[in-house]
Scaffold this active site. Structure first.
Site, PDB file in Angstrom:
ATOM      1  N   PRO A   2       0.813  -1.214   0.000  1.00 42.60           N
ATOM      2  CA  PRO A   2       0.000   0.000   0.000  1.00 42.60           C
ATOM      3  C   PRO A   2       0.846   1.264   0.000  1.00 42.60           C
ATOM      4  CG  PRO A   2      -0.762  -1.570   1.640  1.00 42.60           C
ATOM      5  CD  PRO A   2       0.530  -2.086   1.124  1.00 42.60           C
ATOM      6  N   GLU A   3       0.288   2.296  -0.603  1.00 37.92           N
ATOM      7  CA  GLU A   3       0.932   3.602  -0.593  1.00 37.92           C
ATOM      8  C   GLU A   3       0.623   4.320   0.716  1.00 37.92           C
ATOM      9  OE1 GLU A   3       2.604   4.376  -3.647  1.00 37.92           O
ATOM     10  OE2 GLU A   3       1.965   2.380  -4.263  1.00 37.92           O
ATOM     11  N   LYS A  51       4.213   3.758   6.150  1.00 35.50           N
ATOM     12  CA  LYS A  51       3.306   2.655   5.860  1.00 35.50           C
ATOM     13  C   LYS A  51       3.000   1.816   7.097  1.00 35.50           C
ATOM     14  CE  LYS A  51       4.886   2.357   1.112  1.00 35.50           C
ATOM     15  NZ  LYS A  51       5.314   1.480   0.029  1.00 35.50           N
ATOM     16  N   ASN A 165       4.855   1.263  -4.962  1.00 37.15           N
ATOM     17  CA  ASN A 165       5.197   1.014  -6.360  1.00 37.15           C
ATOM     18  C   ASN A 165       4.410   1.885  -7.338  1.00 37.15           C
ATOM     19  OD1 ASN A 165       7.122  -0.567  -7.754  1.00 37.15           O
ATOM     20  ND2 ASN A 165       5.477  -1.812  -8.634  1.00 37.15           N
ATOM     21  N   ARG A 261       9.679  -6.209  -8.295  1.00 35.04           N
ATOM     22  CA  ARG A 261       8.383  -5.558  -8.481  1.00 35.04           C
ATOM     23  C   ARG A 261       8.265  -5.098  -9.921  1.00 35.04           C
ATOM     24  NH1 ARG A 261      10.312  -3.189  -3.632  1.00 35.04           N
ATOM     25  NH2 ARG A 261       9.048  -3.662  -1.783  1.00 35.04           N
TER      26      ARG A 261
END
Length: 275
Positions: A2-3, A51, A165, A261
């Site tokens: 998650p951002e 995060k 990401n 990623r």
């Protein structure tokens, strides 16, 4: 993963459901803390740090959790069916008379003394959405290793906290650099703008149900009217848009792996090394 804006939204939902209320149910389903009983204590607040989620509880305790790729907190009303996943994926239950917060698939869950929170989050760089935000420190952190690829430097939470990401891909596009460009090769002005843009993007999306990074770039119409809402496929410049036309130049977006990623870029708009 998650951002930072997603984690902040989760913290705010948990705060609304739990803060100021006495826990009537407490169940930490990890071996180390399985016998911990928090019932009868009041939740003081729930905060995001990068995060990480910090649920502070009366008596100088903090429940530290991290969502990573698959974790989630869900909030339920009394009698509501829990739908976040099968029971064996539940790692934490915190309940009061009005709400029950259930943590699913949490890869990090630990009960700390509040005074020891630094052991969990003290390594983080300035938080893009936090009161400690410091763009100068973030810039210095990013440029400390000039040979490091831009995408890797942006994802390193020790440099600045909150970029995942999605924002990595979008920020590289806005900087017109591939994720593999050594960060020291960025012009000084571009590097400075990169940091301020990261802050602007997360701030703009902190309360949005659907993240967008392209809204500010759509011009108003000739009559001065606001631009039409973006289609779902136009909310992001490059992330998740493999083989679709670039929203700026029409060139198909490329995808490759970087540090395990997916990385996305436009081969025309972005310059620098590629796999």
């Amino acid at each position: 993963m998650p951002e930072g804006d997603t984690v902040l939204q989760t913290a705010e939902r948990l705060h609304h459901a739990l803060a100021g209320r006495v826990l009537t149910r407490s169940d930490l389903r990890v071996p180390r803390f399985a016998t911990a009983d928090l019932t009868g204590r009041t939740v003081l607040d729930v905060s995001a740090r990068g995060k990480h989620l910090l649920t502070r509880i009366e008596g100088g305790l903090t429940l530290h959790s991290h969502l990573r790729m698959d974790g989630a907190w869900r909030i339920y009303a009394p009698g509501e069916r829990w739908r976040g996943g099968p029971g064996h994926q539940i790692r934490a239950v915190l309940g009061n008379a009005a709400h029950t917060a259930v943590g699913y698939r949490l890869p990090v869950l630990e009960l700390l003394r509040t005074r020891d929170e630094g052991n969990a989050v003290g390594h983080l760089g300035p938080d893009l959405l936090g009161p400690d935000w410091d763009p100068d420190t973030a810039l210095r952190n990013l440029l400390a290793d000039p040979a490091r690829p831009l995408g890797e430097a942006l994802l390193d939470q020790r440099n600045l906290a909150g970029i995942g990401n999605i924002y990595k891909a979008e920020l590289c596009f806005l900087a017109r650099a591939t994720p593999w460009l050594p960060i020291g090769d960025l012009p000084a002005r571009t590097a400075t703008l990169l940091v301020s843009t990261a802050r602007q993007l997360l701030e703009a999306n902190r309360d949005r149900p659907v993240r967008t990074t392209t809204a500010a770039a759509r011009p108003r119409t000739a009559t001065g009217r606001a631009p039409r809402p973006a289609r779902p496929s136009e909310n992001l410049w490059v992330y998740g848009r493999t083989h679709r036309p670039c929203l700026r130049c029409g060139t198909p977006i490329r995808e490759a792996e970087q540090d395990n990623r997916p990385a996305y870029w436009c081969p025309r708009c972005q310059t620098g090394p590629t796999p």
